[in-house]
Design a protein around this motif. Structure first.
Motif, PDB file in Angstrom:
ATOM      1  N   GLY A  53       0.676  -1.285  -0.070  1.00  7.54           N
ATOM      2  CA  GLY A  53      -0.106  -0.264   0.085  1.00  7.54           C
ATOM      3  C   GLY A  53       0.910   1.335   0.167  1.00  7.54           C
ATOM      4  O   GLY A  53       2.087   1.172   0.257  1.00  7.54           O
ATOM      5  N   HIS A  54       0.247   2.394  -0.291  1.00 10.67           N
ATOM      6  CA  HIS A  54       0.809   3.707  -0.634  1.00 10.67           C
ATOM      7  C   HIS A  54       0.325   4.541   0.446  1.00 10.67           C
ATOM      8  O   HIS A  54      -1.029   4.729   0.521  1.00 10.67           O
ATOM      9  CB  HIS A  54       0.997   4.020  -1.948  1.00 10.67           C
ATOM     10  CG  HIS A  54       1.142   5.598  -1.877  1.00 10.67           C
ATOM     11  ND1 HIS A  54       0.189   6.585  -2.287  1.00 10.67           N
ATOM     12  CD2 HIS A  54       2.258   6.290  -2.229  1.00 10.67           C
ATOM     13  CE1 HIS A  54       0.682   7.824  -2.419  1.00 10.67           C
ATOM     14  NE2 HIS A  54       2.166   7.522  -2.136  1.00 10.67           N
ATOM     15  N   SER A  55       0.917   5.568   1.243  1.00  6.26           N
ATOM     16  CA  SER A  55       0.379   6.315   1.989  1.00  6.26           C
ATOM     17  C   SER A  55      -0.314   5.954   3.172  1.00  6.26           C
ATOM     18  O   SER A  55      -0.118   5.071   3.867  1.00  6.26           O
ATOM     19  CB  SER A  55      -0.490   7.465   1.151  1.00  6.26           C
ATOM     20  OG  SER A  55      -0.838   8.612   1.724  1.00  6.26           O
ATOM     21  N   LEU A  56      -1.788   6.123   3.227  1.00  2.00           N
ATOM     22  CA  LEU A  56      -2.737   5.496   4.304  1.00  2.00           C
ATOM     23  C   LEU A  56      -2.912   4.179   3.855  1.00  2.00           C
ATOM     24  O   LEU A  56      -3.022   3.466   4.802  1.00  2.00           O
ATOM     25  CB  LEU A  56      -3.965   6.250   4.010  1.00  2.00           C
ATOM     26  CG  LEU A  56      -5.064   5.805   4.668  1.00  2.00           C
ATOM     27  CD1 LEU A  56      -5.051   5.693   5.932  1.00  2.00           C
ATOM     28  CD2 LEU A  56      -6.748   6.124   4.200  1.00  2.00           C
ATOM     29  N   GLY A  57      -2.782   3.771   2.684  1.00  2.02           N
ATOM     30  CA  GLY A  57      -2.739   2.461   2.391  1.00  2.02           C
ATOM     31  C   GLY A  57      -1.714   1.618   2.768  1.00  2.02           C
ATOM     32  O   GLY A  57      -1.565   0.324   3.115  1.00  2.02           O
ATOM     33  N   ALA A  58      -0.443   2.144   3.144  1.00  2.69           N
ATOM     34  CA  ALA A  58       0.728   1.574   3.544  1.00  2.69           C
ATOM     35  C   ALA A  58       0.411   1.489   5.135  1.00  2.69           C
ATOM     36  O   ALA A  58       0.734   0.471   5.597  1.00  2.69           O
ATOM     37  CB  ALA A  58       2.051   2.525   3.208  1.00  2.69           C
ATOM     38  N   ALA A  59      -0.103   2.400   5.808  1.00  2.87           N
ATOM     39  CA  ALA A  59      -0.584   2.193   7.264  1.00  2.87           C
ATOM     40  C   ALA A  59      -1.263   1.180   7.376  1.00  2.87           C
ATOM     41  O   ALA A  59      -1.172   0.227   8.379  1.00  2.87           O
ATOM     42  CB  ALA A  59      -1.025   3.463   7.759  1.00  2.87           C
ATOM     43  N   ILE A  60      -2.509   1.051   6.697  1.00  2.00           N
ATOM     44  CA  ILE A  60      -3.270  -0.114   6.760  1.00  2.00           C
ATOM     45  C   ILE A  60      -2.629  -1.466   6.395  1.00  2.00           C
ATOM     46  O   ILE A  60      -2.886  -2.421   7.090  1.00  2.00           O
ATOM     47  CB  ILE A  60      -4.605   0.150   5.791  1.00  2.00           C
ATOM     48  CG1 ILE A  60      -5.363   1.444   6.184  1.00  2.00           C
ATOM     49  CG2 ILE A  60      -5.595  -1.017   5.868  1.00  2.00           C
ATOM     50  CD1 ILE A  60      -6.450   1.795   5.163  1.00  2.00           C
ATOM     51  N   ALA A  61      -1.833  -1.524   5.594  1.00  2.00           N
ATOM     52  CA  ALA A  61      -1.126  -2.607   5.060  1.00  2.00           C
ATOM     53  C   ALA A  61      -0.320  -2.914   6.261  1.00  2.00           C
ATOM     54  O   ALA A  61       0.026  -4.298   6.612  1.00  2.00           O
ATOM     55  CB  ALA A  61      -0.157  -2.456   3.833  1.00  2.00           C
ATOM     56  N   SER A  62       0.500  -2.175   7.333  1.00  2.00           N
ATOM     57  CA  SER A  62       1.170  -2.625   8.128  1.00  2.00           C
ATOM     58  C   SER A  62       0.403  -3.143   9.375  1.00  2.00           C
ATOM     59  O   SER A  62       0.907  -4.290   9.623  1.00  2.00           O
ATOM     60  CB  SER A  62       1.852  -1.398   8.702  1.00  2.00           C
ATOM     61  OG  SER A  62       2.214  -1.453  10.088  1.00  2.00           O
ATOM     62  N   LEU A  63      -0.801  -2.707   9.547  1.00  2.00           N
ATOM     63  CA  LEU A  63      -1.483  -3.377  10.456  1.00  2.00           C
ATOM     64  C   LEU A  63      -2.359  -4.791  10.034  1.00  2.00           C
ATOM     65  O   LEU A  63      -2.321  -5.499  10.678  1.00  2.00           O
ATOM     66  CB  LEU A  63      -2.920  -2.316  10.560  1.00  2.00           C
ATOM     67  CG  LEU A  63      -2.577  -1.146  11.562  1.00  2.00           C
ATOM     68  CD1 LEU A  63      -3.807  -0.112  11.405  1.00  2.00           C
ATOM     69  CD2 LEU A  63      -1.758  -1.398  12.795  1.00  2.00           C
ATOM     70  N   THR A  64      -2.483  -4.863   8.669  1.00  2.00           N
ATOM     71  CA  THR A  64      -3.038  -5.894   8.180  1.00  2.00           C
ATOM     72  C   THR A  64      -1.965  -7.148   8.161  1.00  2.00           C
ATOM     73  O   THR A  64      -2.131  -8.371   8.363  1.00  2.00           O
ATOM     74  CB  THR A  64      -3.408  -5.666   6.588  1.00  2.00           C
ATOM     75  OG1 THR A  64      -4.501  -4.540   6.617  1.00  2.00           O
ATOM     76  CG2 THR A  64      -3.955  -6.953   5.952  1.00  2.00           C
ATOM     77  N   ALA A  65      -0.957  -6.730   7.654  1.00  2.00           N
ATOM     78  CA  ALA A  65       0.298  -7.948   7.693  1.00  2.00           C
ATOM     79  C   ALA A  65       0.502  -8.504   9.001  1.00  2.00           C
ATOM     80  O   ALA A  65       0.712  -9.561   9.366  1.00  2.00           O
ATOM     81  CB  ALA A  65       1.471  -7.161   7.152  1.00  2.00           C
TER      82      ALA A  65
END
Length: 420
Positions: A220-232
């Motif tokens: 993910g990029h930007s906000l998507g990166a933050a959500i990706a961190s929590l998801t992983a």
């Protein structure tokens, strides 16, 4: 009694500072925890901080690691590395992150990967509500590559001004929240994650039932990166995928949580790459202005820093293994003079939010005049929904930011730091 206790603590702290120099000179975990500090006063070993890769004396005042994350035994020193950074994989993942911005993700996949290789198997959408404003979409795309043996979850980033303003105000005014893996994370990111995760985790489970030996990649990029961190971290924590089969690539990721979250994330998602394009300002927020050293926003590892303005896929980079490494992006002082929007919107010379802007219909407007995606009608209720790749969807979420508004907000943040 109280005065005596205070005096004892001060004496011990002073001695820890003096004798702790024997600890601070150590640069590896095993030697650190095997070495005694305070000798001959107290029989205590040095403690290793995995976040900063530094050694500290017992009760050292220079140690800002969360107490529960300190390493005190040799057996806890060893970390298994399940993967290495691959620029080729990073480039693939930034294109997949661009797919998440599109309202017609399969067409976007076909455009960005003209030779095939990825098939969109599901998209997860949900109506989003947060601190001040109501949004029409949170979104993640799930794709499979049989050639690469990958299951990919790509998360959409910030798409409009009100959403960006909401992120900033939430970080400034609302305390972080406890997260399932341990530690505390920013409320806005946690809210967006919780909206999508029930369906995302189900979609991943469904694909693993068909492809049990595939690696799961979250990006993910930007906000998507933050959500990706929590998801992983959650997919590993919830035993949906093993640690050795999980990979995370993020681009322009803000600070997601505190030091404890960063440390727990490092243990759960070992094969994690946090990519930063030169002086991308989003990677500096939320600002580290909390008076408590353990509660302040803190990045997890591993930072991959691309220092040059031009960032082709073969650009030079530096890997920094220390969380918040001062020799990577933090060595590049940030100010309004060297502020450039492209540092955040472009990775590997790709406009992440606009890579597929020519596909599908133009964005629509709701009854209240707010711009929405062409997919909004597919998830109007208040539950996440798995949308199959052949559903009739079109349009494109392109990043359109009001940068004067952002600069004003940054000036406000600077004043906040100086006077509060």
């Amino acid at each position: 009694m109280f005065l005596h206790s205070v005096q004892t603590t001060l004496i011990l702290s002073f001695c820890g500072y003096v004798y702790g120099f024997s600890c601070s000179s150590v640069t590896d975990c095993v030697t650190c925890v095997s070495q005694k500090s305070w000798v001959p006063l107290i029989d205590k070993s040095c403690n290793w901080c995995p976040l900063t890769k530094s050694c500290h004396a017992y009760l050292s005042q220079l140690n800002t690691c969360p107490a529960e994350e300190m390493v005190q035994r040799t057996a806890d020193c060893y970390e298994t590395q399940y993967g290495e950074y691959s620029p080729e994989s990073a480039y693939i993942n930034v294109l997949l992150s661009a797919v998440a911005y599109s309202d017609h993700p399969q067409k976007c996949l076909d455009k960005l990967f003209p030779n095939g290789g990825f098939k969109l198997v599901a998209s997860v959408g949900r109506k989003c509500n947060s601190f001040l404003f109501e949004y029409k979409e949170c979104f993640a795309a799930v794709a499979v590559s049989e050639h690469l043996k990958l299951i990919v979850v790509a998360n959409r980033g910030t798409t409009n001004n009100t959403q960006l303003l909401d992120e900033v105000l939430t970080a400034l005014t609302i305390p972080k929240q406890n997260f399932k893996t341990g530690g505390r994370v920013q409320k806005y990111f946690n809210d967006a994650f919780n909206l999508l995760y029930p369906c995302v985790s189900k979609a991943v489970k469904d694909q693993l039932s068909s492809y049990p030996n595939y690696t799961v990649v979250v990006t993910g990029h930007s906000l998507g990166a933050a959500i990706a961190s929590l998801t992983a971290a959650s997919l590993v924590h919830d035993n949906i995928i093993s640690e050795k089969m999980m990979t995370l690539y993020t681009f322009g990721m803000p600070r997601v949580g505190d030091k404890t979250y960063a440390s727990r994330h490092d243990k759960l998602v070992n094969n994690s790459w946090r990519i930063i394009h030169t002086n991308d300002y989003v990677t500096r927020v939320p600002l580290q202005i909390n008076l408590s050293p353990n509660d302040q926003p803190y990045h997890h590892k591993t930072e991959v820093y691309y220092p040059a303005v031009d960032m082709p896929p073969n650009a030079s980079y530096k890997i920094c293994s220390i969380n918040e490494d001062p020799s990577c992006v933090r060595s590049n002082a940030f100010n309004l003079v060297n502020f450039n929007v492209d540092y955040h919107t472009h990775y590997f010379n790709t406009h992440v939010g606009g890579a597929c802007k020519t596909l599908g219909a133009r964005r629509k407007r709701s009854d209240d005049g707010e711009e929405i995606s062409a997919m909004a009608h597919l998830f109007r209720n208040d539950t996440c929904k798995i949308i199959h790749f052949d559903d009739d969807i079109s349009g494109q979420n392109i990043i359109h930011f009001n940068w004067p508004l952002i600069l004003t907000a940054m000036i406000f943040l600077r004043a906040y730091v100086l006077f509060y």
